[in-house]
Design a protein around this motif. Structure first.
Motif, mmCIF file in Angstrom:
data_model
loop_
_atom_site.group_PDB
_atom_site.id
_atom_site.type_symbol
_atom_site.label_atom_id
_atom_site.label_comp_id
_atom_site.label_asym_id
_atom_site.label_seq_id
_atom_site.Cartn_x
_atom_site.Cartn_y
_atom_site.Cartn_z
ATOM 1 N N ASP A 67 45.454 19.717 45.129
ATOM 2 C CA ASP A 67 45.974 18.314 45.528
ATOM 3 C C ASP A 67 45.035 17.697 46.589
ATOM 4 O O ASP A 67 45.032 16.357 46.798
ATOM 5 N N ASP A 68 44.275 18.466 47.278
ATOM 6 C CA ASP A 68 43.860 17.738 48.477
ATOM 7 C C ASP A 68 42.388 18.618 48.713
ATOM 8 O O ASP A 68 42.174 19.794 48.406
ATOM 9 N N VAL A 69 41.386 17.827 49.119
ATOM 10 C CA VAL A 69 40.189 18.380 49.377
ATOM 11 C C VAL A 69 39.998 19.389 50.473
ATOM 12 O O VAL A 69 39.283 20.481 50.271
ATOM 13 N N ALA A 70 40.900 19.383 51.463
ATOM 14 C CA ALA A 70 40.868 20.450 52.495
ATOM 15 C C ALA A 70 41.040 22.103 51.856
ATOM 16 O O ALA A 70 40.459 23.032 52.283
ATOM 17 N N SER A 71 42.264 22.059 51.075
ATOM 18 C CA SER A 71 42.480 23.287 50.512
ATOM 19 C C SER A 71 41.259 23.573 49.489
ATOM 20 O O SER A 71 40.992 24.891 49.494
ATOM 21 N N ALA A 72 40.813 22.661 48.712
ATOM 22 C CA ALA A 72 39.749 23.182 47.985
ATOM 23 C C ALA A 72 38.505 23.414 48.531
ATOM 24 O O ALA A 72 37.858 24.768 48.203
ATOM 25 N N GLN A 73 38.115 22.953 49.809
ATOM 26 C CA GLN A 73 37.190 23.527 50.810
ATOM 27 C C GLN A 73 37.264 24.905 51.308
ATOM 28 O O GLN A 73 36.562 25.829 51.106
ATOM 29 N N GLU A 74 38.548 25.232 51.555
ATOM 30 C CA GLU A 74 39.055 26.517 51.941
ATOM 31 C C GLU A 74 38.824 27.493 50.899
ATOM 32 O O GLU A 74 38.363 28.765 51.020
ATOM 33 N N TRP A 75 39.201 27.316 49.739
ATOM 34 C CA TRP A 75 39.303 28.300 48.763
ATOM 35 C C TRP A 75 37.727 28.465 48.281
ATOM 36 O O TRP A 75 37.304 29.551 48.069
ATOM 37 N N LEU A 76 36.837 27.625 48.445
ATOM 38 C CA LEU A 76 35.426 27.709 48.105
ATOM 39 C C LEU A 76 34.905 28.751 49.289
ATOM 40 O O LEU A 76 34.041 29.505 48.787
ATOM 41 N N ARG A 77 35.222 28.433 50.444
ATOM 42 C CA ARG A 77 34.843 29.229 51.446
ATOM 43 C C ARG A 77 35.079 30.506 51.412
ATOM 44 O O ARG A 77 34.421 31.586 51.629
ATOM 45 N N ALA A 78 36.310 30.833 50.783
ATOM 46 C CA ALA A 78 37.017 32.106 50.657
ATOM 47 C C ALA A 78 36.101 32.746 49.674
ATOM 48 O O ALA A 78 35.978 34.213 49.680
ATOM 49 N N CYS A 79 35.727 32.171 48.435
ATOM 50 C CA CYS A 79 34.956 32.781 47.498
ATOM 51 C C CYS A 79 33.602 33.236 47.967
ATOM 52 O O CYS A 79 33.074 34.052 47.260
ATOM 53 N N GLN A 80 33.074 32.895 49.153
ATOM 54 C CA GLN A 80 31.805 33.083 49.505
ATOM 55 C C GLN A 80 31.773 34.160 50.393
ATOM 56 O O GLN A 80 30.715 34.729 50.615
ATOM 57 N N ARG A 81 33.063 34.549 50.910
ATOM 58 C CA ARG A 81 33.040 35.806 51.815
ATOM 59 C C ARG A 81 32.922 37.039 50.874
ATOM 60 O O ARG A 81 33.339 37.151 49.945
ATOM 61 N N PRO A 82 32.227 37.865 51.729
ATOM 62 C CA PRO A 82 31.743 39.268 51.171
ATOM 63 C C PRO A 82 33.071 40.201 50.706
ATOM 64 O O PRO A 82 33.810 39.901 51.707
ATOM 65 N N ILE A 83 33.209 40.497 49.600
ATOM 66 C CA ILE A 83 34.358 41.320 49.608
ATOM 67 C C ILE A 83 33.946 42.935 50.148
ATOM 68 O O ILE A 83 32.955 43.428 49.811
ATOM 69 N N ASN A 84 34.987 43.413 50.764
ATOM 70 C CA ASN A 84 34.908 44.609 51.315
ATOM 71 C C ASN A 84 34.912 45.793 50.259
ATOM 72 O O ASN A 84 35.634 45.686 49.301
ATOM 73 N N PRO A 85 33.842 46.530 50.337
ATOM 74 C CA PRO A 85 33.617 47.543 49.171
ATOM 75 C C PRO A 85 34.966 48.354 48.934
ATOM 76 O O PRO A 85 35.138 48.706 47.686
ATOM 77 N N LEU A 86 35.554 48.860 49.837
ATOM 78 C CA LEU A 86 36.751 49.563 49.863
ATOM 79 C C LEU A 86 38.072 48.744 49.223
ATOM 80 O O LEU A 86 38.788 49.070 48.109
ATOM 81 N N ALA A 87 37.991 47.310 49.231
ATOM 82 C CA ALA A 87 38.999 46.521 48.780
ATOM 83 C C ALA A 87 38.621 46.483 47.286
ATOM 84 O O ALA A 87 39.340 46.269 46.265
ATOM 85 N N ARG A 88 37.313 46.374 46.809
ATOM 86 C CA ARG A 88 36.816 46.289 45.533
ATOM 87 C C ARG A 88 37.167 47.368 44.801
ATOM 88 O O ARG A 88 37.691 47.513 43.802
ATOM 89 N N LEU A 89 37.039 48.720 45.429
ATOM 90 C CA LEU A 89 37.404 49.917 44.736
ATOM 91 C C LEU A 89 38.953 49.731 44.457
ATOM 92 O O LEU A 89 39.365 50.259 43.419
#
Length: 113
Positions: free
Chosen positions: A84-106
């Motif tokens: 519903d708002d740009v700020a939330s959309a931007q935060e989600w896209l930033r989160a998508c760019q963060r590398p996933i911890n290999p242990l979390a992926r496992l």
């Protein structure tokens, strides 16, 4: 349609994974372009590398026909989130760019059936 084609032309050489599509200032229905987006634009965008779309819905409707009409099974190819708002959309896209911890992926892989 013009804006969507401009996106493809500008992003083409960069193969970007992320798109913030802000429709908050859009007014009125745009249903006539859904088929074109589905059939023409989306396959090209995916081919150029698009994988994450943060879609901010129209301010005058608080809903979006896109979620009701998209016939391509986009969940296998890209992830679409509505906001519903740009700020939330931007935060989600930033989160998508963060590398996933290999242990979390496992850990996630172990939990999947």
């Amino acid at each position: 349609m013009s804006g969507a084609m401009d996106y493809l032309a500008q992003v083409g050489p960069f193969h970007t994974l992320y798109l913030l599509n802000d429709n908050t200032n859009l007014r009125g229905p745009w249903f006539d372009s859904i088929e074109w987006l589905d059939r023409v634009w989306l396959p090209q965008a995916v081919q150029l590398g698009l994988r994450y779309i943060a879609h901010v819905v129209q301010a005058d409707t608080h809903s979006d026909i896109l979620t009701l009409t998209c016939s391509v099974p986009i969940t296998n190819v890209l992830e679409l989130q509505l906001f519903d708002d740009v700020a939330s959309a931007q935060e989600w896209l930033r989160a998508c760019q963060r590398p996933i911890n290999p242990l979390a992926r496992l850990s996630q892989a172990v939990r999947k059936p």
